[in-house]
Design a protein around this motif. Structure first.
Motif, PDB file in Angstrom:
ATOM      1  N   GLY A 202       0.812  -1.215   0.000  1.00  0.00           N
ATOM      2  CA  GLY A 202       0.000   0.000   0.000  1.00  0.00           C
ATOM      3  C   GLY A 202       0.838   1.254   0.000  1.00  0.00           C
ATOM      4  N   GLY A 203       0.162   2.378   0.027  1.00  0.00           N
ATOM      5  CA  GLY A 203       0.846   3.662   0.043  1.00  0.00           C
ATOM      6  C   GLY A 203       1.274   4.116  -1.327  1.00  0.00           C
ATOM      7  N   GLU A 204       1.904   5.261  -1.374  1.00  0.00           N
ATOM      8  CA  GLU A 204       2.335   5.811  -2.650  1.00  0.00           C
ATOM      9  C   GLU A 204       3.649   6.557  -2.502  1.00  0.00           C
ATOM     10  OE1 GLU A 204       0.014   9.784  -3.498  1.00  0.00           O
ATOM     11  OE2 GLU A 204      -1.408   8.237  -2.837  1.00  0.00           O
ATOM     12  N   MET A 205       4.235   6.888  -3.629  1.00  0.00           N
ATOM     13  CA  MET A 205       5.509   7.584  -3.682  1.00  0.00           C
ATOM     14  C   MET A 205       5.440   8.667  -4.747  1.00  0.00           C
ATOM     15  SD  MET A 205       9.361   6.015  -4.284  1.00  0.00           S
ATOM     16  CE  MET A 205       8.954   5.153  -5.804  1.00  0.00           C
ATOM     17  N   VAL A 206       6.062   9.801  -4.471  1.00  0.00           N
ATOM     18  CA  VAL A 206       6.131  10.893  -5.441  1.00  0.00           C
ATOM     19  C   VAL A 206       7.582  11.067  -5.878  1.00  0.00           C
ATOM     20  CG1 VAL A 206       5.777  13.357  -5.850  1.00  0.00           C
ATOM     21  CG2 VAL A 206       4.135  12.074  -4.445  1.00  0.00           C
ATOM     22  N   VAL A 207       7.816  10.994  -7.181  1.00  0.00           N
ATOM     23  CA  VAL A 207       9.144  11.156  -7.772  1.00  0.00           C
ATOM     24  C   VAL A 207       9.114  12.406  -8.642  1.00  0.00           C
ATOM     25  CG1 VAL A 207      10.921  10.101  -9.212  1.00  0.00           C
ATOM     26  CG2 VAL A 207       9.447   8.656  -7.793  1.00  0.00           C
ATOM     27  N   THR A 208      10.125  13.247  -8.535  1.00  0.00           N
ATOM     28  CA  THR A 208      10.150  14.492  -9.304  1.00  0.00           C
ATOM     29  C   THR A 208      11.115  14.403 -10.478  1.00  0.00           C
ATOM     30  OG1 THR A 208      11.915  15.479  -7.964  1.00  0.00           O
ATOM     31  CG2 THR A 208       9.651  15.826  -7.214  1.00  0.00           C
ATOM     32  N   TYR A 209      10.761  15.086 -11.558  1.00  0.00           N
ATOM     33  CA  TYR A 209      11.656  15.235 -12.709  1.00  0.00           C
ATOM     34  C   TYR A 209      11.485  16.635 -13.288  1.00  0.00           C
ATOM     35  CZ  TYR A 209      12.864  10.268 -13.015  1.00  0.00           C
ATOM     36  OH  TYR A 209      13.358   9.016 -12.756  1.00  0.00           O
ATOM     37  N   GLN A 210      12.560  17.156 -13.846  1.00  0.00           N
ATOM     38  CA  GLN A 210      12.489  18.462 -14.483  1.00  0.00           C
ATOM     39  C   GLN A 210      11.811  18.376 -15.844  1.00  0.00           C
ATOM     40  OE1 GLN A 210      16.119  20.717 -14.459  1.00  0.00           O
ATOM     41  NE2 GLN A 210      15.528  22.015 -16.172  1.00  0.00           N
ATOM     42  N   ASP A 211      12.175  17.367 -16.624  1.00  0.00           N
ATOM     43  CA  ASP A 211      11.677  17.272 -17.995  1.00  0.00           C
ATOM     44  C   ASP A 211      10.574  16.242 -18.117  1.00  0.00           C
ATOM     45  OD1 ASP A 211      13.579  19.151 -18.871  1.00  0.00           O
ATOM     46  OD2 ASP A 211      15.097  17.582 -19.069  1.00  0.00           O
ATOM     47  N   ASP A 212       9.703  16.454 -19.079  1.00  0.00           N
ATOM     48  CA  ASP A 212       8.652  15.485 -19.355  1.00  0.00           C
ATOM     49  C   ASP A 212       9.256  14.242 -19.990  1.00  0.00           C
ATOM     50  OD1 ASP A 212       6.127  14.400 -19.415  1.00  0.00           O
ATOM     51  OD2 ASP A 212       5.267  15.927 -20.731  1.00  0.00           O
ATOM     52  N   VAL A 213       8.517  13.171 -19.970  1.00  0.00           N
ATOM     53  CA  VAL A 213       8.965  11.908 -20.544  1.00  0.00           C
ATOM     54  C   VAL A 213       8.669  11.912 -22.038  1.00  0.00           C
ATOM     55  CG1 VAL A 213       8.702   9.409 -20.439  1.00  0.00           C
ATOM     56  CG2 VAL A 213       8.504  10.767 -18.350  1.00  0.00           C
ATOM     57  N   ALA A 214       9.638  11.495 -22.823  1.00  0.00           N
ATOM     58  CA  ALA A 214       9.460  11.515 -24.277  1.00  0.00           C
ATOM     59  C   ALA A 214       8.520  10.415 -24.735  1.00  0.00           C
ATOM     60  CB  ALA A 214      10.810  11.385 -24.967  1.00  0.00           C
ATOM     61  N   THR A 215       8.683   9.214 -24.217  1.00  0.00           N
ATOM     62  CA  THR A 215       7.869   8.077 -24.641  1.00  0.00           C
ATOM     63  C   THR A 215       7.981   6.968 -23.609  1.00  0.00           C
ATOM     64  OG1 THR A 215       7.505   6.427 -26.398  1.00  0.00           O
ATOM     65  CG2 THR A 215       9.780   7.068 -25.965  1.00  0.00           C
ATOM     66  N   LEU A 216       6.956   6.126 -23.556  1.00  0.00           N
ATOM     67  CA  LEU A 216       6.987   4.927 -22.722  1.00  0.00           C
ATOM     68  C   LEU A 216       6.880   3.675 -23.590  1.00  0.00           C
ATOM     69  CD1 LEU A 216       4.805   6.104 -19.699  1.00  0.00           C
ATOM     70  CD2 LEU A 216       7.280   5.729 -19.736  1.00  0.00           C
ATOM     71  N   ASP A 217       7.164   3.810 -24.864  1.00  0.00           N
ATOM     72  CA  ASP A 217       7.212   2.674 -25.773  1.00  0.00           C
ATOM     73  C   ASP A 217       8.555   1.970 -25.588  1.00  0.00           C
ATOM     74  OD1 ASP A 217       7.402   0.892 -27.909  1.00  0.00           O
ATOM     75  OD2 ASP A 217       6.540   2.288 -29.363  1.00  0.00           O
ATOM     76  N   PRO A 218       8.556   0.691 -25.172  1.00  0.00           N
ATOM     77  CA  PRO A 218       9.834   0.023 -24.909  1.00  0.00           C
ATOM     78  C   PRO A 218      10.714  -0.147 -26.139  1.00  0.00           C
ATOM     79  CG  PRO A 218       8.048  -1.567 -24.887  1.00  0.00           C
ATOM     80  CD  PRO A 218       7.410  -0.206 -24.954  1.00  0.00           C
ATOM     81  N   ALA A 219      10.140  -0.088 -27.320  1.00  0.00           N
ATOM     82  CA  ALA A 219      10.933  -0.215 -28.538  1.00  0.00           C
ATOM     83  C   ALA A 219      11.640   1.091 -28.890  1.00  0.00           C
ATOM     84  CB  ALA A 219      10.046  -0.644 -29.710  1.00  0.00           C
ATOM     85  N   ILE A 220      11.193   2.194 -28.274  1.00  0.00           N
ATOM     86  CA  ILE A 220      11.702   3.516 -28.639  1.00  0.00           C
ATOM     87  C   ILE A 220      12.462   4.176 -27.500  1.00  0.00           C
ATOM     88  CG2 ILE A 220      11.076   5.811 -29.466  1.00  0.00           C
ATOM     89  CD1 ILE A 220      10.551   3.592 -31.481  1.00  0.00           C
ATOM     90  N   GLY A 221      11.941   4.087 -26.284  1.00  0.00           N
ATOM     91  CA  GLY A 221      12.527   4.793 -25.150  1.00  0.00           C
ATOM     92  C   GLY A 221      13.954   4.361 -24.872  1.00  0.00           C
ATOM     93  N   TYR A 222      14.847   5.356 -24.729  1.00  0.00           N
ATOM     94  CA  TYR A 222      16.263   5.007 -24.561  1.00  0.00           C
ATOM     95  C   TYR A 222      16.998   6.128 -23.835  1.00  0.00           C
ATOM     96  CZ  TYR A 222      20.657   2.684 -25.981  1.00  0.00           C
ATOM     97  OH  TYR A 222      21.862   2.010 -26.009  1.00  0.00           O
ATOM     98  N   ASP A 223      16.457   6.567 -22.690  1.00  0.00           N
ATOM     99  CA  ASP A 223      17.190   7.526 -21.882  1.00  0.00           C
ATOM    100  C   ASP A 223      17.057   7.145 -20.422  1.00  0.00           C
ATOM    101  OD1 ASP A 223      14.910   8.994 -20.578  1.00  0.00           O
ATOM    102  OD2 ASP A 223      14.479   9.659 -22.615  1.00  0.00           O
ATOM    103  N   TRP A 224      17.898   7.727 -19.580  1.00  0.00           N
ATOM    104  CA  TRP A 224      17.974   7.320 -18.185  1.00  0.00           C
ATOM    105  C   TRP A 224      16.682   7.615 -17.433  1.00  0.00           C
ATOM    106  CZ3 TRP A 224      17.255  10.870 -14.375  1.00  0.00           C
ATOM    107  CH2 TRP A 224      17.322  12.220 -14.755  1.00  0.00           C
ATOM    108  N   GLN A 225      15.893   8.580 -17.925  1.00  0.00           N
ATOM    109  CA  GLN A 225      14.668   8.944 -17.217  1.00  0.00           C
ATOM    110  C   GLN A 225      13.566   7.917 -17.439  1.00  0.00           C
ATOM    111  OE1 GLN A 225      12.869  12.593 -18.555  1.00  0.00           O
ATOM    112  NE2 GLN A 225      11.493  12.737 -16.815  1.00  0.00           N
ATOM    113  N   ASN A 226      13.344   7.525 -18.694  1.00  0.00           N
ATOM    114  CA  ASN A 226      12.224   6.611 -18.945  1.00  0.00           C
ATOM    115  C   ASN A 226      12.608   5.141 -18.810  1.00  0.00           C
ATOM    116  OD1 ASN A 226      13.477   5.873 -21.397  1.00  0.00           O
ATOM    117  ND2 ASN A 226      12.192   7.239 -22.629  1.00  0.00           N
ATOM    118  N   TRP A 227      13.915   4.857 -18.651  1.00  0.00           N
ATOM    119  CA  TRP A 227      14.360   3.464 -18.630  1.00  0.00           C
ATOM    120  C   TRP A 227      13.690   2.679 -17.499  1.00  0.00           C
ATOM    121  CZ3 TRP A 227      16.688   1.155 -22.507  1.00  0.00           C
ATOM    122  CH2 TRP A 227      17.325  -0.074 -22.317  1.00  0.00           C
TER     123      TRP A 227
END
Length: 541
Positions: free
Chosen positions: A30-55
């Motif tokens: 249970g419960g939740e967590m809040v994670v902060t980022y400066q930039d928006d996520v480019a994609t969540l497509d596993p075939a395309i995403g390739y940066d440290w943020q969306n990995w």
């Protein structure tokens, strides 16, 4: 054809801490967590995403046939119940676990595996990870837009898929654990089209519940996840648009739990000098090397002695101190925690006087003028200035070109544009924990192409052939020989000096009192930067 049943082929894998992460099976749900980022996520497509943020986000939304033990680089079966490898190392047979469903409720079959592998290697998908699958039979023709898919991927029945390789490859198990090998449902991909990266459907521990561009993403626990008791959290909210200093303030005020961009460099000492905050700082090694590329196709760096002189001119200890010792000085491409690292190698010692003499002997008694490209995000411009000062000491004038990340990457991908690049902010973090991954994309001939990541434009065909031989060492008992082969490859590369390895970065992150878990989960070497699946909320206790 004889077969041997293997639980995984990560014979060279090391864990981040030397032992498996201590996953608390009794941690509260249970419960939740809040994670902060400066930039928006480019994609969540596993075939395309390739940066440290969306990995790490993608890893929590999707599963592949293989995965890793939490907080480690040790392979384990994920969607696969078993993994059999033929005696010649060419045929891999995966049996899927029963009853695993996608987030849309449909059960996963072997056809989904075949579809997913053919999708990521289809040139129309434009996947940056397609090349990882080049060892699969039929890849070359399919990736060239010819044929009707990967001839090496065969569906035996609903729960069995056979993958035939064109050559033995010791890295194949790791490749099947990459995000690019995630299994996706064809109907969801086709329904969303190019928006699949915004409407992802996987089988991971979390599912995407909400995405408000520029503001937040919300992941919710997937109730039917195949690993019992995982994930621990009911929800993870990614708060977007927060500059790192503001994000730190949010955490300090109890409004956030993890600063996804890390501890801001300017506030690092402040955090570490506050006992209450310092006890919640987690430090972990990364499979990372920060380096200066020397373009071997551009004068004067086409002269190996010039490259060696530059290696001797850089004061790595001073640069490491500039980032508050959040790294250790490097002397070779591989980081210390990677198999194949040469512990007894001393590299090029800092010796400006010897560098000056070597430049003179190479025909540059008065030095020369060049350009140093750098990403324009702190602390990288400051590091570039230190490099500039070191070079000035040996008579080399380096003009700094401080640009946005995309522009630096574009310059590096052109053979005649960037004489030198400081890789900070873009430095190589291993896609998987194997020494070969520090070669092919960034030092091998295949990466020395327009748009590639081999910014030194270094291509040694003899070493390329030895690298292929090393990766063909797949038999039992060959891991020591393979590790030795890769160690010698990197030592020989350093003789050619296409890089100045500068440091191996340590990752420091901070978390609130509201979340907990083994330290390795907050600096996971594979779920970069955080393994969301096993962290739990303390208030749920």
């Amino acid at each position: 054809m004889t077969r041997t049943l293997l639980t995984g082929i990560a014979t060279l894998a090391l864990t981040a801490t030397g032992a498996l992460a201590q996953v608390d099976e009794n941690a509260p749900q249970g419960g939740e967590m809040v994670v902060t980022y400066q930039d928006d996520v480019a994609t969540l497509d596993p075939a395309i995403g390739y940066d440290w943020q969306n990995w790490s986000m993608i890893k929590s939304l999707f599963d592949g046939l293989m995965g890793y033990e939490p907080g480690t680089t040790t392979l384990r079966n994920e969607l696969a119940e078993s993994h059999e490898i033929s005696g010649d190392g060419l045929t891999h047979t995966f049996a899927l676990k029963d009853g695993i469903t996608f987030h849309n409720g449909r059960e996963i079959t072997a056809e989904d595996v075949k579809y997913s592998l053919e999708r990521v290697t289809n040139p129309e998908t434009r996947s940056p990870g397609a090349g990882f699958f080049s060892m699969i039979e039929g890849f070359d023709s399919w990736n060239a837009g010819e044929g009707e898919g990967l001839s090496g991927v065969t569906v035996i029945d609903d729960k069995t898929v056979e993958i035939t390789l064109s050559r033995p490859d010791a890295t194949f198990g790791h490749v099947m654990a990459l995000n690019f090998a995630s299994v996706v449902p064809q109907e969801a991909v086709e329904a969303s089209g190019e928006d699949f990266g915004r409407e992802p459907v996987g089988s991971g521990a979390f599912r995407l519940a909400e995405w408000t561009p520029g503001q937040q993403l919300v992941f919710e626990r997937f109730e039917d996840y195949h690993r019992e008791g995982v994930p621990k959290l009911d929800q993870v909210t990614f708060s977007i648009g927060l500059e790192p200093t503001v994000a730190l303030l949010r955490l300090q005020s109890g409004e956030a739990d993890v600063p996804g961009d890390g501890i801001p460099p300017a506030q690092f000492l402040q955090v570490m000098n506050d006992p209450a905050q310092a006890e919640r700082v987690v430090e972990g090694g990364q499979l990372q090397t920060g380096y200066i590329t020397l373009n071997t196709q551009m004068a004067p760096f086409d002269n190996v002695d010039v490259r060696k002189a530059v290696n001797m001119a850089i004061n790595k200890d001073r640069i490491t101190q500039m980032i508050n010792n959040r790294a250790v000085p490097a002397n070779q491409p591989l980081p210390p925690t990677m198999p194949g690292y040469a512990e007894d190698y001393e590299g090029y010692a800092y010796d400006p006087e010897a560098a000056i003499q070597m430049l003179a002997d190479a025909g540059f008694p008065d030095g020369f003028t060049t350009e140093l490209y750098v990403m324009n995000v702190d602390p990288n411009p400051r590091i570039a200035q230190a490099i500039q000062q070191d070079l000035a000491e040996i008579g080399v004038t380096a003009e700094i070109r401080s640009l946005a990340q995309a522009n630096v990457i574009a310059a590096g991908g052109e053979a005649d544009q960037a004489p030198m690049i400081w890789s900070g902010g873009m430095a190589w973090i291993a896609d998987f924990p194997d020494p070969s991954n520090f070669y092919g994309p960034i030092l091998g001939c295949a990466g020395a192409v327009p748009g590639g990541w081999n910014w030194a434009w270094y291509c040694n065909e003899e070493i390329d052939a030895r690298a292929a031989e090393a990766d063909a060492m797949t038999g039992e008992g060959q891991q020591g020989g393979r590790e030795d082969a890769w160690r010698q490859i990197y030592l020989d590369i350093m003789e050619d000096a296409p890089w100045v390895p500068v440091f191996n970065e340590q990752r420091f992150t901070l978390h609130s009192e509201g979340v907990a878990g083994d330290d390795t989960l907050f600096v996971d070497p594979v779920h970069i930067p955080v393994n969301y699946d096993y962290i739990y909320a303390t208030e749920a206790e």
